[in-house]
Design a protein around this motif. Structure first.
Motif, short mmCIF file in Angstrom:
data_model
loop_
_atom_site.label_atom_id
_atom_site.label_comp_id
_atom_site.label_asym_id
_atom_site.label_seq_id
_atom_site.Cartn_x
_atom_site.Cartn_y
_atom_site.Cartn_z
N GLU A 4 79.96 40.31 26.88
CA GLU A 4 80.23 40.75 25.95
C GLU A 4 81.44 40.77 27.09
N MET A 5 82.86 39.16 26.66
CA MET A 5 84.34 39.64 27.41
C MET A 5 85.79 40.40 27.19
N ILE A 6 85.36 40.49 25.46
CA ILE A 6 85.88 40.58 24.62
C ILE A 6 85.33 41.24 24.07
N LYS A 7 85.76 42.50 23.76
CA LYS A 7 85.42 43.67 22.30
C LYS A 7 86.27 44.26 21.69
N VAL A 8 86.82 44.19 20.34
CA VAL A 8 87.51 44.86 18.97
C VAL A 8 86.60 45.56 17.75
N ASP A 9 87.22 47.00 18.33
CA ASP A 9 86.58 47.75 17.43
C ASP A 9 88.06 48.02 16.53
N ASN A 10 87.65 47.86 15.24
CA ASN A 10 88.78 48.25 14.39
C ASN A 10 90.02 48.04 14.37
N ARG A 60 100.43 46.50 21.02
CA ARG A 60 99.97 47.05 21.75
C ARG A 60 98.91 47.40 20.28
N PRO A 61 97.43 47.40 19.74
CA PRO A 61 97.41 48.03 18.23
C PRO A 61 98.24 49.50 17.87
N THR A 62 97.80 49.32 16.60
CA THR A 62 98.32 50.64 16.10
C THR A 62 97.01 51.56 15.99
N SER A 63 96.07 50.68 15.52
CA SER A 63 94.90 51.41 15.49
C SER A 63 93.30 50.58 16.40
N GLY A 64 92.08 51.28 16.39
CA GLY A 64 91.61 50.70 17.26
C GLY A 64 91.44 49.80 19.23
N LYS A 65 90.09 50.02 19.42
CA LYS A 65 90.20 49.26 20.60
C LYS A 65 90.06 48.08 21.32
N ILE A 66 90.11 47.81 21.73
CA ILE A 66 90.29 46.39 22.77
C ILE A 66 89.45 46.31 24.27
N TYR A 67 88.38 46.23 24.14
CA TYR A 67 87.96 46.09 25.66
C TYR A 67 88.26 44.12 25.78
N ILE A 68 88.36 44.34 27.58
CA ILE A 68 88.01 43.66 28.42
C ILE A 68 87.34 43.25 29.77
N ASP A 69 86.01 43.16 29.55
CA ASP A 69 85.64 42.71 30.93
C ASP A 69 85.36 44.44 30.84
N ASP A 70 84.87 45.07 29.66
CA ASP A 70 84.21 46.35 29.62
C ASP A 70 85.33 47.78 29.85
N VAL A 71 86.49 47.20 30.12
CA VAL A 71 88.11 48.59 30.22
C VAL A 71 88.70 48.23 28.87
N ASP A 72 88.80 49.43 28.31
CA ASP A 72 89.57 49.82 26.61
C ASP A 72 91.17 49.31 27.68
N ILE A 73 91.98 48.33 26.75
CA ILE A 73 93.07 48.12 27.49
C ILE A 73 93.94 48.51 26.56
N SER A 74 93.69 49.09 25.56
CA SER A 74 94.19 49.63 24.05
C SER A 74 94.73 51.35 24.83
N GLU A 75 94.34 51.90 26.16
CA GLU A 75 94.94 52.78 26.51
C GLU A 75 95.15 52.49 27.40
N LEU A 76 95.42 51.36 28.20
CA LEU A 76 96.39 51.35 29.70
C LEU A 76 97.66 51.46 29.38
#
Lengths: 256, 405
Positions: A4-10, A60-76
């Motif tokens: 997965e290149m992009i993974k989006v959770d909730n 930036r998201p209000t909630s949830g996670k975005i992974y780009i190439d397994d890196v959680d960018i919502s926390e960056l």
């Protein structure tokens, strides 16, 4: 390492407009595989661009996670997001957004400018410009190029840093049918040649049909997730997450 | 990054030129101000050197306290006896001052170089100073600082000692004859003017342009020229023990109510205060000049940032960090400032040279400090003017930049 290149959770994005809350994206779950060419469709205000901007780290998201190439960018951090945008993502915009004072090759150099431009990258920029069919117009400024040509320059600019993902917001929106088709073909070619993952936002069904997969949004939520069987790159179409629907249909869809 | 900055500077050429011109004007004024400040300081130093000699007693209300026109002062010789008796006074010297013009030599008094030509002509001249060589030797004033030849002897006629400045200007040295014209009525008419000539027997050097052009003759000869009686002199120079100076001057003032007693300490303080005020004024004018350029740059850069809002959003979307955006705007600001500074230095030097040509002899300073000051102000203007626009650009949210742009 996943495929997965992009993974989006909730993923949820809520805008506060005074006393009113506007939902840009609501509880979105999504996976985009490496090399996949996906489109996001929906009516105006459905949250297409919001999702694209969130995926690109522009918002930036209000909630949830975005992974780009397994890196959680919502926390960056802000700086970390800049690095992701520089190294992992290329943007293509509806209105091209070229810098009018710079010529074709200089516009392609823009993402490289802060770190300096190596000879290798200079050669690569020329190759990209050749690839988008503007080899003879390398020193032309945007005002001497047609809309289609300007979008080609924008595509070359998006590819200069060898990104893993290209995010395109209505890339054919300002183009006539002929130029629109050419740009889509170019993006498809580069998707095949460079193996890059492509996510485009469009309201044009024909454009959507050109992609491997289309997700339909309404009110910030995914309404449908469809595999386009008649897309021009069947060989690279990934397996659909879930395939449902009529066997006789040329689309396989997940309806939410 | 430089190519983006360079192309943007050329995007709106007229605006860039206007901003650079603002800096040019500012820097040009800085150049002129620094030059004036330096020449003014040099003049003040020169003046202080002149004043740092003996304390003087002159006729009251007649340029006393070290005033300029000593030739109009008349004192009774009895002043000398009274002064000598005051505690702290080590030695005294009586002098007679006569204002004369030197034939074929135009001596413009220091500080009057920028005055109109006819005024300069009127003021052109030197003092013929009648002295008692023995007294001068004791008082150790500049007149006894003979650098070549010999000092005049008491009662001699037809001989003189001239200052090193006059030696240079008149191109006359020991063994030559110098001719002066004395207009006794001071009415500028030739009828009343009389010529006197003296053989030069020595050269003194006071190390001050204000006192280095005078001609020293014997007291008796000076008295014969200006018609003073044997009991009259122009002024008395005093050498006072430094620790007792204040007390001695107080006593002298009581003793000599009809005379002015120059207090050099006060004079020095006044000069220093004036010099400080001048320095402050020049500094304020320099800051004001720099502000002209600063406002021009900041205005241009803010306009440039506002009109490029969307472009800056694109830069950020393509991975530019805030610091990269700041660098870009700062480069543009500094480059405009450098262009303006170069123009300002050029025009400033041209202006100073022009003034020098228009007013020959004007004390104009052109040195490294001038260029360093101008460059410093230029950099301050460029960096200072770029900071806020750069911060504003870097503070943009890329998404908002797209919407606003």
């Amino acid at each position: 390492m996943t495929n997965e290149m992009i993974k989006v959770d909730n993923l949820t994005k809520i805008y506060n407009m005074g006393d009113t809350e506007v939902i840009g994206a609501k509880d979105i779950n999504l996976q985009v595989k490496k090399g996949e060419f996906m489109s996001i469709m929906g009516p105006s205000g459905s949250g297409k661009s919001t999702v694209l901007h969130l995926l690109g780290g522009l918002d930036r998201p209000t909630s949830g996670k975005i992974y780009i190439d397994d890196v959680d960018i919502s926390e960056l951090s802000y700086s970390g997001l800049c690095n992701v945008r520089r190294d992992k993502i290329g943007f293509v915009f509806q209105s091209f957004n070229l810098i009018p004072t710079l010529n074709v090759i200089e516009n392609v150099f823009v993402p490289l400018a802060p770190k300096g431009i190596s000879d290798e990258k200079r050669e690569y920029a020329k190759e990209l410009i050749d690839l988008v069919g503007l080899g003879g117009r390398i020193h032309h400024t945007p005002n001497k190029l047609s809309g289609g040509e300007q979008q080609r320059v924008a595509i070359a600019r998006a590819f200069i840093n060898n990104p893993d993902i290209i995010l395109a917001d209505e890339p054919t929106g300002n183009l006539d049918t002929k130029n629109g088709k050419e740009v889509m073909q170019l993006m498809r070619d580069m998707n095949i040649e460079e193996g890059v993952t492509l996510v485009i936002v469009t309201h044009d069904q024909n454009v959507g049909n050109e992609t491997d997969r289309t997700i339909h949004l309404r009110d910030g939520e995914i309404l449908k997730d469809i595999i386009n069987k008649n897309s021009s790159n069947q060989s690279r179409s990934p397996e659909p997450p879930v395939t449902l629907g009529d066997d006789t249909s040329d689309e396989s869809a997940v309806t939410y | 990054m430089y190519f983006i900055a360079y192309k943007n500077i050329l995007r709106r050429k007229s605006r860039t030129i206007l901003a650079a011109l603002g800096v040019t004007m500012g820097i040009m004024l800085v150049i002129v101000m620094v030059s004036f400040s330096q020449s003014s300081d040099a003049m003040m130093d020169d003046f202080k050197k002149t004043m740092s000699g003996s304390i003087e007693i002159t006729q009251k209300s007649n340029g006393g306290g070290g005033g300029f026109d000593r030739s109009a002062s008349v004192l009774d010789k009895s002043v000398i006896d009274k002064a000598e008796r005051v505690n702290g006074v080590k030695s005294v010297a009586s002098r007679i001052y006569i204002f004369v013009k030197v034939e074929d030599v135009e001596i413009i008094p220091a500080g009057m170089e920028a005055m109109p030509a006819d005024f300069q002509e009127m003021m052109s001249g030197v003092y013929l100073i009648g002295v008692d060589p023995k007294m001068e030797k004791e008082i150790k004033d500049y007149m006894s600082s003979i650098v070549s030849g010999t000092m005049i002897r008491k009662g001699t006629h037809g001989v003189c000692v001239i200052g090193a400045g006059l030696e240079e200007k008149s191109e006359k040295g020991i063994g030559d004859r110098i001719v002066v014209t004395y207009d006794k009525d001071q009415d500028g008419t030739i009828e009343s003017a009389e010529k006197y000539d003296f053989d030069i027997i020595g050269i003194y050097d006071s190390d001050s342009t204000m006192t280095n052009n005078n001609i020293i003759i014997s007291l008796d000869e000076a008295r014969a020229i200006n018609g003073m009686t044997s009991s009259q002199i122009s002024m008395v120079a005093l050498d006072i023990v430094p620790e007792k100076e204040d007390d001695a001057i107080r006593k002298l003032r009581v003793l000599l109510p009809d005379a002015d007693v120059g207090i050099n300490k006060q004079m020095m303080k006044t000069i220093d205060d004036f010099s400080d005020k001048m320095g402050l004024m020049f500094l304020m004018m320099m800051v004001f000049s720099a502000a002209i350029g600063f406002i021009g740059i900041i205005n241009t850069m803010i306009m440039s940032v506002v009109e490029r809002t969307k472009e800056i959003g694109v830069l950020m979307a393509t991975g530019w960090q805030k610091i990269d955006v700041i660098k870009l705007i700062m480069i543009e600001s500094v480059v405009i400032s450098i262009l303006g500074t170069a123009g300002g230095i050029g025009l400033g030097v041209l202006g100073l040279s022009g003034m020098s040509a228009l007013f020959p002899g004007t004390a104009i300073v052109l040195n490294a400090q001038l260029f360093i000051s101008a460059s410093f102000f230029g950099i301050v203007v460029g960096v200072g003017g770029g900071i806020y626009p750069a911060w504003r650009a870097a503070s943009m949210n890329p998404l908002e930049a797209f919407r606003e742009g």
